[in-house]
Enzyme design. Structure first.
Site, short mmCIF file in Angstrom:
data_model
loop_
_atom_site.label_atom_id
_atom_site.label_comp_id
_atom_site.label_asym_id
_atom_site.label_seq_id
_atom_site.Cartn_x
_atom_site.Cartn_y
_atom_site.Cartn_z
N ARG A 88 19.41 -11.25 3.52
CA ARG A 88 20.11 -10.04 4.25
C ARG A 88 21.11 -10.43 5.16
O ARG A 88 20.69 -11.10 6.10
CB ARG A 88 19.06 -9.29 5.09
CG ARG A 88 19.77 -7.94 6.04
CD ARG A 88 19.56 -6.66 5.39
NE ARG A 88 20.30 -5.82 6.21
CZ ARG A 88 19.60 -4.67 7.10
NH1 ARG A 88 18.20 -4.53 6.76
NH2 ARG A 88 20.33 -3.82 7.62
N ARG A 98 21.72 -2.38 1.15
CA ARG A 98 21.13 -3.67 1.54
C ARG A 98 20.04 -4.12 0.66
O ARG A 98 19.32 -3.52 0.00
CB ARG A 98 20.44 -3.60 2.89
CG ARG A 98 19.30 -2.77 3.05
CD ARG A 98 19.41 -1.17 2.97
NE ARG A 98 20.58 -0.73 3.89
CZ ARG A 98 20.14 -0.35 5.43
NH1 ARG A 98 19.13 -0.79 5.93
NH2 ARG A 98 21.26 -0.02 6.12
N ASP A 101 15.41 -4.37 3.83
CA ASP A 101 15.26 -3.63 5.09
C ASP A 101 13.62 -3.48 5.41
O ASP A 101 13.15 -2.80 4.57
CB ASP A 101 16.08 -2.29 5.13
CG ASP A 101 16.24 -1.41 6.41
OD1 ASP A 101 16.23 -2.30 7.50
OD2 ASP A 101 16.19 -0.23 6.41
N ASP A 103 11.67 -1.76 8.26
CA ASP A 103 11.67 -1.13 9.58
C ASP A 103 10.32 -0.95 10.14
O ASP A 103 9.28 -0.63 9.39
CB ASP A 103 12.06 0.24 9.38
CG ASP A 103 13.56 0.46 9.07
OD1 ASP A 103 14.25 -0.35 9.52
OD2 ASP A 103 13.95 1.36 8.31
N1 A4P Z 1 15.73 -1.07 15.66
C1 A4P Z 1 15.44 0.05 16.49
N2 A4P Z 1 14.29 0.32 16.27
C2 A4P Z 1 13.59 -0.34 15.07
C3 A4P Z 1 12.77 -0.23 14.27
N3 A4P Z 1 11.71 0.86 14.54
N4 A4P Z 1 12.38 -0.94 13.09
C4 A4P Z 1 17.06 -1.79 15.81
C5 A4P Z 1 13.53 -1.65 12.89
N5 A4P Z 1 14.76 -1.93 13.65
C6 A4P Z 1 14.75 -1.17 14.74
O1 A4P Z 1 18.77 -2.39 12.16
C7 A4P Z 1 19.54 -2.21 13.29
C8 A4P Z 1 18.92 -2.28 14.52
O2 A4P Z 1 17.83 -1.30 14.77
C9 A4P Z 1 17.87 -3.65 14.59
O3 A4P Z 1 18.84 -4.75 15.04
C10 A4P Z 1 16.88 -3.36 15.44
O4 A4P Z 1 16.93 -4.10 16.60
P1 A4P Z 1 19.35 -2.72 10.81
O5 A4P Z 1 18.21 -2.84 9.97
O6 A4P Z 1 20.03 -4.02 11.01
O7 A4P Z 1 20.32 -1.71 10.41
P2 A4P Z 1 20.21 -0.45 9.65
O8 A4P Z 1 19.07 -0.62 8.74
O9 A4P Z 1 21.35 -0.39 8.53
O10 A4P Z 1 20.35 0.97 10.51
P3 A4P Z 1 19.18 2.02 10.92
O11 A4P Z 1 19.91 2.81 11.67
O12 A4P Z 1 18.02 1.17 10.97
O13 A4P Z 1 18.99 2.66 9.35
P4 A4P Z 1 17.72 3.27 8.75
O14 A4P Z 1 17.32 4.11 9.51
O15 A4P Z 1 17.10 1.65 8.59
O16 A4P Z 1 18.23 3.65 7.32
N6 A4P Z 1 18.01 5.83 1.69
C11 A4P Z 1 16.93 5.62 0.98
N7 A4P Z 1 16.72 6.47 -0.04
N8 A4P Z 1 16.09 4.75 1.40
C12 A4P Z 1 16.11 3.82 2.56
O17 A4P Z 1 15.29 3.00 2.54
N9 A4P Z 1 17.62 3.24 4.34
C13 A4P Z 1 18.70 3.35 5.17
C14 A4P Z 1 18.77 2.48 6.38
C15 A4P Z 1 19.50 4.38 4.62
N10 A4P Z 1 19.50 5.15 3.52
C16 A4P Z 1 18.32 5.09 2.77
C17 A4P Z 1 17.42 3.85 3.28
MG MG Z 2 16.69 -0.58 9.38
#
Ligand code: A4P
Ligand code: MG
Length: 167
Positions: A88, A98, A101, A103
């Site tokens: 990643r 990505r 991911d 989370d």
């Molecule tokens: N961070 C804060 N809280 C957490 C947590 N509970 N778990 C911070 C993980 N990380 C957390 O994450 C950015 C920053 O969030 C990290 O440095 C950490 O300190 P990242 O993984 O680099 O970025 P990201 O994932 O692009 O951003 P974000 O806002 O976490 O996005 P999401 O919410 O993870 O959404 N559609 C479908 N169908 N399935 C998916 O899995 N995933 C996303 C990403 C968008 N659309 C999707 C899906």
């Molecule tokens: Mg994430």
């Protein structure tokens, strides 16, 4: 795993690049080897429409349950190290495509709001690709600040979600 009380944590796994099914299976295999952590269960794998920018491939999503002695931030460190190990690059657009991911969805009953970590994971309570796999693993779960998982699932449409594997 070391002695003493552990915490039940749930980890969301998602991918929509470079053979997502393989990426998710690979991540689940790596999660079996997290230090100071016992792997408990993986949900079914699901195909889901992208949330966020629509001009990206469908995702494969799953959820994993573990019992861990790692504190929340140390667990996040391990998850981010696994993401890096799996190729990643942390430079893409928000909610963009990505290869993997990971989370941290839930950590016991804790609510955490720091610069690096927000738990429960924001948006969890209305994301079909999180709620349905969580329900596979632990239908009796309570989501801190949101209530019973079963009620959240009942309120959440699953028309953007399709199971890929049987339970
Ligand atoms: N961070 C804060 N809280 C957490 C947590 N509970 N778990 C911070 C993980 N990380 C957390 O994450 C950015 C920053 O969030 C990290 O440095 C950490 O300190 P990242 O993984 O680099 O970025 P990201 O994932 O692009 O951003 P974000 O806002 O976490 O996005 P999401 O919410 O993870 O959404 N559609 C479908 N169908 N399935 C998916 O899995 N995933 C996303 C990403 C968008 N659309 C999707 C899906
Ligand atoms: Mg994430």
């Amino acid at each position: 795993m070391s002695e003493g009380k552990s915490s039940r944590a749930f980890i969301g796994v998602g991918s929509n690049l470079n053979d997502p099914l393989q990426q998710v299976n690979n991540a689940i295999a790596l999660l079996h080897e997290l230090k100071d952590t016992r792997f408990l269960a993986a949900s079914r794998l699901y195909c889901s429409r992208p949330l966020g920018p629509a001009d990206q491939p469908d995702y494969v999503n799953a959820v994993v349950a573990v019992d861990t002695h790692l504190p929340p931030l140390a667990l996040l460190d391990e998850l981010q190290a696994l993401e890096t190990r799996q190729g990643r690059a942390r430079t893409g657009q928000r909610w963009g495509p990505r290869v993997i991911d990971l989370d941290l969805l839930l950590y016991g009953e804790q609510t955490i709001a720091t610069a690096r970590l927000i738990v429960p994971h924001p948006g969890l309570h209305q994301r079909s690709f999180v709620l349905y796999p969580l329900y596979d693993i632990d239908p009796g779960l309570n989501i801190p600040g949101q209530g019973p998982l079963a009620e959240l699932v009942a309120r959440c449409k699953a028309d953007d979600l399709e199971p890929l594997t049987s339970a």
